[in-house]
Write a protein that holds these residues in place. Structure first.
Motif, short mmCIF file in Angstrom:
data_model
loop_
_atom_site.label_atom_id
_atom_site.label_comp_id
_atom_site.label_asym_id
_atom_site.label_seq_id
_atom_site.Cartn_x
_atom_site.Cartn_y
_atom_site.Cartn_z
N ALA A 18 0.84 -1.20 0.00
CA ALA A 18 0.00 0.00 0.00
C ALA A 18 0.87 1.25 0.00
O ALA A 18 0.60 2.21 -0.73
N ILE A 19 1.92 1.24 0.79
CA ILE A 19 2.83 2.39 0.84
C ILE A 19 3.50 2.59 -0.51
O ILE A 19 3.58 3.72 -1.02
N ARG A 20 3.94 1.51 -1.13
CA ARG A 20 4.60 1.62 -2.44
C ARG A 20 3.65 2.17 -3.51
O ARG A 20 4.02 3.05 -4.28
N VAL A 21 2.42 1.67 -3.53
CA VAL A 21 1.42 2.16 -4.49
C VAL A 21 1.15 3.63 -4.25
O VAL A 21 1.11 4.45 -5.18
N HIS A 22 0.97 4.01 -2.99
CA HIS A 22 0.67 5.40 -2.66
C HIS A 22 1.83 6.32 -3.01
O HIS A 22 1.63 7.43 -3.51
N TYR A 34 -6.38 2.29 -7.32
CA TYR A 34 -5.56 1.77 -6.22
C TYR A 34 -5.74 0.26 -6.08
O TYR A 34 -4.78 -0.47 -5.85
N GLU A 35 -6.96 -0.20 -6.25
CA GLU A 35 -7.25 -1.63 -6.14
C GLU A 35 -6.46 -2.43 -7.19
O GLU A 35 -5.83 -3.44 -6.86
N ALA A 36 -6.48 -1.97 -8.44
CA ALA A 36 -5.77 -2.67 -9.50
C ALA A 36 -4.26 -2.67 -9.27
O ALA A 36 -3.58 -3.69 -9.44
N CYS A 37 -3.73 -1.53 -8.85
CA CYS A 37 -2.29 -1.43 -8.62
C CYS A 37 -1.87 -2.24 -7.39
O CYS A 37 -0.81 -2.88 -7.39
N LEU A 38 -2.70 -2.23 -6.36
CA LEU A 38 -2.40 -3.00 -5.16
C LEU A 38 -2.44 -4.50 -5.46
O LEU A 38 -1.57 -5.25 -4.99
N LEU A 39 -3.40 -4.93 -6.26
CA LEU A 39 -3.46 -6.33 -6.67
C LEU A 39 -2.15 -6.72 -7.36
O LEU A 39 -1.55 -7.75 -7.03
N HIS A 40 -1.69 -5.90 -8.28
CA HIS A 40 -0.43 -6.17 -8.98
C HIS A 40 0.74 -6.22 -8.00
O HIS A 40 1.56 -7.14 -8.06
N GLU A 41 0.82 -5.26 -7.13
CA GLU A 41 1.94 -5.18 -6.18
C GLU A 41 1.98 -6.39 -5.24
O GLU A 41 3.04 -6.96 -4.98
N ILE A 42 0.83 -6.80 -4.74
CA ILE A 42 0.78 -7.93 -3.82
C ILE A 42 1.11 -9.24 -4.53
O ILE A 42 1.82 -10.09 -3.98
N THR A 43 0.63 -9.41 -5.74
CA THR A 43 0.96 -10.64 -6.48
C THR A 43 2.44 -10.70 -6.81
O THR A 43 2.99 -11.79 -6.93
N ARG A 44 3.10 -9.55 -6.94
CA ARG A 44 4.55 -9.55 -7.16
C ARG A 44 5.29 -10.18 -5.98
O ARG A 44 6.41 -10.66 -6.13
N ASN A 95 -6.59 8.35 0.17
CA ASN A 95 -6.72 9.80 0.05
C ASN A 95 -6.14 10.51 1.27
O ASN A 95 -6.82 11.24 1.99
N VAL A 96 -4.85 10.27 1.51
CA VAL A 96 -4.12 10.86 2.62
C VAL A 96 -2.75 11.32 2.12
O VAL A 96 -2.28 10.85 1.08
N VAL A 97 -2.14 12.22 2.85
CA VAL A 97 -0.81 12.70 2.47
C VAL A 97 0.22 11.60 2.69
O VAL A 97 1.06 11.34 1.83
N ARG A 98 0.17 10.95 3.86
CA ARG A 98 1.08 9.83 4.19
C ARG A 98 0.26 8.56 4.31
O ARG A 98 -0.66 8.50 5.12
N MET A 99 0.60 7.54 3.54
CA MET A 99 -0.19 6.32 3.54
C MET A 99 -0.30 5.69 4.92
O MET A 99 -1.33 5.13 5.26
N ARG A 100 0.74 5.80 5.73
CA ARG A 100 0.68 5.23 7.08
C ARG A 100 -0.52 5.76 7.87
O ARG A 100 -1.06 5.07 8.73
N ASP A 101 -0.95 6.98 7.55
CA ASP A 101 -2.10 7.57 8.22
C ASP A 101 -3.42 7.00 7.69
O ASP A 101 -4.48 7.22 8.29
N GLY A 102 -3.38 6.28 6.57
CA GLY A 102 -4.58 5.73 5.96
C GLY A 102 -4.74 4.23 6.14
O GLY A 102 -5.59 3.62 5.50
N ILE A 103 -3.93 3.63 7.01
CA ILE A 103 -3.97 2.18 7.19
C ILE A 103 -4.62 1.83 8.52
O ILE A 103 -4.17 2.28 9.58
N GLY A 104 -5.67 1.04 8.44
CA GLY A 104 -6.34 0.53 9.64
C GLY A 104 -6.34 -0.99 9.60
O GLY A 104 -6.62 -1.59 8.57
#
Length: 158
Positions: free
Chosen positions: A31-35, A47-57, A127-136
């Motif tokens: 998620a951080i890499r995509v963001h 984001y969903e499509a890119c995250l799918l690609h990143e995780i499958t990598r 939709n955050v400046v820093r992805m770490r702030d958008g992870i729950g």
């Protein structure tokens, strides 16, 4: 007195917990890499499509837009609920690109965890400046807890 069966069950729970946490580490890093590459303000589907690609990598299996039926009154009812991404048949990702995560977003993910009997989920708001702030990170009867643990939200350790 701890029986051999108790010890074996404890080992299985530790292994399951460890595996879920490893998957979670991949989710957070991905998620951080995509963001970092895309920034905020795009559609959730991007984001969903890119995250799918990143995780499958990372060698993990990922399914997209999985229908989650409702079990009611002894029957299975297709209710139109969809899990954004399901990793290794065990970790649920709910992807958002909103100004603020609302309690209803957490409730939605907790419902998916309960209905699908999944143990771990992530609510990812891009939709955050820093992805770490958008992870729950949300859990439902995580393997290192007792089976009666209620679903709960926890702060991300990321």
């Amino acid at each position: 007195m701890v029986t051999a069966e108790d010890a074996e069950n404890a080992e299985i729970r530790r292994e399951m917990s460890s595996r879920l946490n490893q998957i979670g580490d991949v989710v957070v890093a991905s998620a951080i890499r995509v963001h970092q590459a895309l920034g905020p303000d795009l559609l959730e589907s991007v984001y969903e499509a890119c995250l799918l690609h990143e995780i499958t990598r990372h060698g993990l299996s990922v399914q997209r837009q999985i229908q989650l039926p409702i079990r009611y009154d002894g029957i299975e009812i297709p209710a139109g609920l969809r899990i954004d991404l399901l990793i290794e048949q065990s970790v649920v990702l709910e992807i958002k690109a909103v100004e603020a995560v609302l309690p209803i977003h957490r409730a939605q993910l907790l419902s998916y965890l309960r209905l699908g009997d999944f143990r771990l989920g992530y609510l990812l708001n891009f939709n955050v400046v820093r992805m770490r702030d958008g992870i729950g990170r949300l859990v439902n009867r995580f393997p290192d807890g007792s089976p009666s643990d209620p679903p709960r939200a926890s702060a991300s350790s990321a």
